[in-house]
Design a protein around this motif. Sequence first.
Motif, short mmCIF file in Angstrom:
data_model
loop_
_atom_site.label_atom_id
_atom_site.label_comp_id
_atom_site.label_asym_id
_atom_site.label_seq_id
_atom_site.Cartn_x
_atom_site.Cartn_y
_atom_site.Cartn_z
N ALA A 218 0.85 -1.19 0.00
CA ALA A 218 0.00 0.00 0.00
C ALA A 218 0.88 1.24 0.00
N GLY A 219 0.51 2.23 -0.79
CA GLY A 219 1.28 3.47 -0.84
C GLY A 219 2.43 3.45 -1.82
N ARG A 220 2.70 2.28 -2.41
CA ARG A 220 3.79 2.24 -3.39
C ARG A 220 3.28 2.25 -4.82
N ASP A 221 1.99 2.54 -4.99
CA ASP A 221 1.37 2.42 -6.32
C ASP A 221 1.99 3.36 -7.34
N ARG A 222 2.54 4.52 -6.88
CA ARG A 222 3.09 5.49 -7.84
C ARG A 222 4.58 5.24 -8.09
N SER A 223 5.17 4.24 -7.46
CA SER A 223 6.61 4.01 -7.64
C SER A 223 6.89 3.39 -9.00
N TRP A 224 8.10 3.59 -9.48
CA TRP A 224 8.56 2.85 -10.66
C TRP A 224 9.07 1.49 -10.19
N PRO A 225 8.98 0.47 -11.05
CA PRO A 225 9.45 -0.86 -10.63
C PRO A 225 10.90 -0.86 -10.14
N HIS A 226 11.76 -0.04 -10.76
CA HIS A 226 13.16 -0.10 -10.34
C HIS A 226 13.39 0.51 -8.97
N GLU A 227 12.37 1.19 -8.47
CA GLU A 227 12.50 1.75 -7.12
C GLU A 227 12.13 0.74 -6.04
N LEU A 228 11.61 -0.42 -6.45
CA LEU A 228 11.24 -1.45 -5.47
C LEU A 228 12.42 -2.39 -5.26
N SER A 229 12.46 -2.98 -4.08
CA SER A 229 13.47 -4.00 -3.83
C SER A 229 13.05 -5.29 -4.53
N GLY B 183 12.31 -8.24 -3.41
CA GLY B 183 11.15 -8.88 -2.80
C GLY B 183 9.87 -8.10 -3.06
N GLU B 184 9.98 -6.78 -3.06
CA GLU B 184 8.80 -5.96 -3.34
C GLU B 184 8.35 -6.14 -4.78
N GLN B 185 9.32 -6.29 -5.68
CA GLN B 185 8.95 -6.54 -7.08
C GLN B 185 8.21 -7.86 -7.21
N GLN B 186 8.71 -8.88 -6.47
CA GLN B 186 8.03 -10.17 -6.49
C GLN B 186 6.61 -10.04 -5.96
N ARG B 187 6.45 -9.24 -4.93
CA ARG B 187 5.12 -9.08 -4.36
C ARG B 187 4.21 -8.33 -5.32
N ALA B 188 4.77 -7.34 -6.03
CA ALA B 188 3.96 -6.63 -7.02
C ALA B 188 3.52 -7.61 -8.12
N ALA B 189 4.43 -8.51 -8.50
CA ALA B 189 4.08 -9.50 -9.52
C ALA B 189 2.98 -10.43 -9.01
N LEU B 190 3.06 -10.75 -7.73
CA LEU B 190 2.03 -11.60 -7.12
C LEU B 190 0.69 -10.87 -7.15
N ALA B 191 0.74 -9.57 -6.83
CA ALA B 191 -0.50 -8.77 -6.88
C ALA B 191 -1.07 -8.77 -8.29
N ARG B 192 -0.20 -8.67 -9.29
CA ARG B 192 -0.67 -8.66 -10.67
C ARG B 192 -1.33 -9.99 -11.03
N ALA B 193 -0.80 -11.08 -10.45
CA ALA B 193 -1.40 -12.39 -10.73
C ALA B 193 -2.73 -12.54 -10.01
N LEU B 194 -2.83 -12.00 -8.80
CA LEU B 194 -4.02 -12.22 -7.99
C LEU B 194 -5.16 -11.28 -8.32
N VAL B 195 -4.84 -10.14 -8.95
CA VAL B 195 -5.86 -9.14 -9.20
C VAL B 195 -6.93 -9.67 -10.17
N HIS B 196 -6.57 -10.71 -10.91
CA HIS B 196 -7.55 -11.30 -11.84
C HIS B 196 -8.47 -12.28 -11.14
N ASP B 197 -8.25 -12.47 -9.84
CA ASP B 197 -9.02 -13.44 -9.08
C ASP B 197 -9.00 -14.78 -9.80
#
Lengths: 261, 315
Positions: free
Chosen positions: A121-132, A134-148
């Motif tokens: 939460a709160g990282r929605d405006r970040s660029w991917p390269h600004e994430l660590s 593990g955070e990138q992996q979590r963002a990818a997980l969010a992308r997979a789960l958002v489709h339910d």
Amino acid sequence: MATHPGGLTKAPPAVRTRRLVRRFGERTVLKDIDLDLAQGEFTALLGRSGSGKSTLLRAVARLDHGVEGTGELVVPERVSLSFQDSRLLPWLRVLDNVVLGLRGPGTRERGLTALEEVGLAGRDRSWPHELSGGEQQRAALARALVHDPELLLADEPFGALDALTRIKMHGLLRELYERHRPAVLLVTHDVDEAVELADRVLVLEDGLISLDMPIDLPTPRSRRDPRFQEYRDALLTALGVTTPSAAPHDSPKEKPHVPNV
Amino acid sequence: MTEALTPARTSRGLDVADAPRTARVTKPFTPPEAGGTLPPGTGGGTGRRAGKGGDGRGRRLGPGRPVPFGRLLGPALLLAAWWAASSAGVLDPRILSHPWSVVSTAVELVADGRLQGNVLISLQRAGLGLLFGVVAGVALAVVAGLSRTGEYLVDGPLQIKRAIPSLAMLPLLILWLGIGEDMKVTVIALGVAVNMYINTYASLTGIDSRHVELAEVLRLSRWRFVRKVVIPGSLPGFFVGLRLGVTSSWLGLIVVEQINATSGIGYMMFQAQQYAQSDVIVVGLVAYGVFGFASDALVRAIERRALSWRRTLAG
Ligand SMILES: Nc1ncnc2c1ncn2[C@@H]1O[C@H](COP(=O)(O)OP(=O)(O)OP(=O)(O)O)[C@@H](O)[C@H]1O
Ligand SMILES: [Mg+2]
């Protein structure tokens, strides 16, 4: 909660393949794969490097246009595949990456909710390269789960992470799984990861599924549990690794027996 | 805790790689600096390198932080040298006029309206040529990059065209289009289009196949795929092409304005040559230079905004 659908299932399977074959030139990487995954079942797929795990996953995701099947390939409508690398588009902000495949109203809100679920939460405006990493992996997980998704295919999603982040991600994945209940097929190299997370473990060897083992342990699983060790040793044996030396905390009570293989 | 950190692996190689990490975690309270066993240059040793590296945070290989308007330094120095040489009498005014006389000539040219009129005509030619060239180049690159048929039809001719300078086609174009504005804009557009095509196409075909696979998994529509993956992915090449294209548009402009023109900066300079007015020629050159420099700076500024997601050496 019926946590262990195991091999026997009443509901129609989420995934069903029959005699799936994949050849690369002369080499047959997948020979006659028959695979059934029940709805809401968490399955781990183990195998040596090069045994064809990614190939199988790509085939199930219908990404591979070169698979031959004498039989059938049944896959649910909503399938999400998370890759070994996080594969975020560097030119889209995190939220835009997460909702890339979504359309229609409420897209933003769904994306934000998914990010919140994975603790971003709160990282929605970040660029991917600004994430660590593990955070990138979590963002990818969010992308997979958002489709339910009804089926989540994950190809070594924690492969590039350090041990501590891995442990956190295991908890997160299991938690998200409990909440959304998709069928999961998780490819991993890590036997402990498989025993800890999955209800059922498959081993792929020589293009065939050589072992299909339900894991019958209560869900918050401890690696210190002697039964955990038994499953682990059995899997290591199946993978061709000689075990007893590998387990430092061996319970001296009895010889580990291979549970219902 | 320690037990959790030493997972058994299926591969023996990983076990070995994990061993030192675990060891470090079990005794975390000995900071590495205290030991003094680190090789020089790993951080820590501030005093040793304070004189050379400033803050001693380690040597940086990038060029450092940008200074606003720093890019103007080079041209300003050049101008100063010219001024100094002319004032000192080293530079014969018949060869190159004093900057001051160039300025007064420019003022005169502006006063009688010749400069603006010619500049406007030239800008219009370059602008139109650039516009058509960019549109054509990008459209061809997208067609060639996204479909095999397009690639087979488009790429060959454009690679051949690339080998033929636009100026070599001038005689033919004059034959076809006459010596009017059409011909001038076409020559400029041709040069621009080739630059745009080559670079945009290269960048487009270089898009990571993993990104394409991602788009397939997410079931993006073709149009969304183009918008979200293809266009942003080929933007770096697009801007390289655009900068080369802008340069080539000025180049083409200079050439076409020396041939049978009756207006434009080039025409003005050509006339001045007949009457040996080196100051007017210099005014024309300065005009070309200013526009070339300004347009490149503009493209750079746009590029920086559009590609702000990138982390590059230039920063
Ligand atoms: N596109 C391809 N062309 C030729 N051979 C391929 C291709 N893709 C995979 N293979 C081969 O198929 C075999 C299985 O590959 P795959 O990527 O599925 O292995 P894996 O089990 O995922 O291995 P790892 O654990 O290392 O990721 C490998 O030997 C590989 O060389
Ligand atoms: Mg793989």
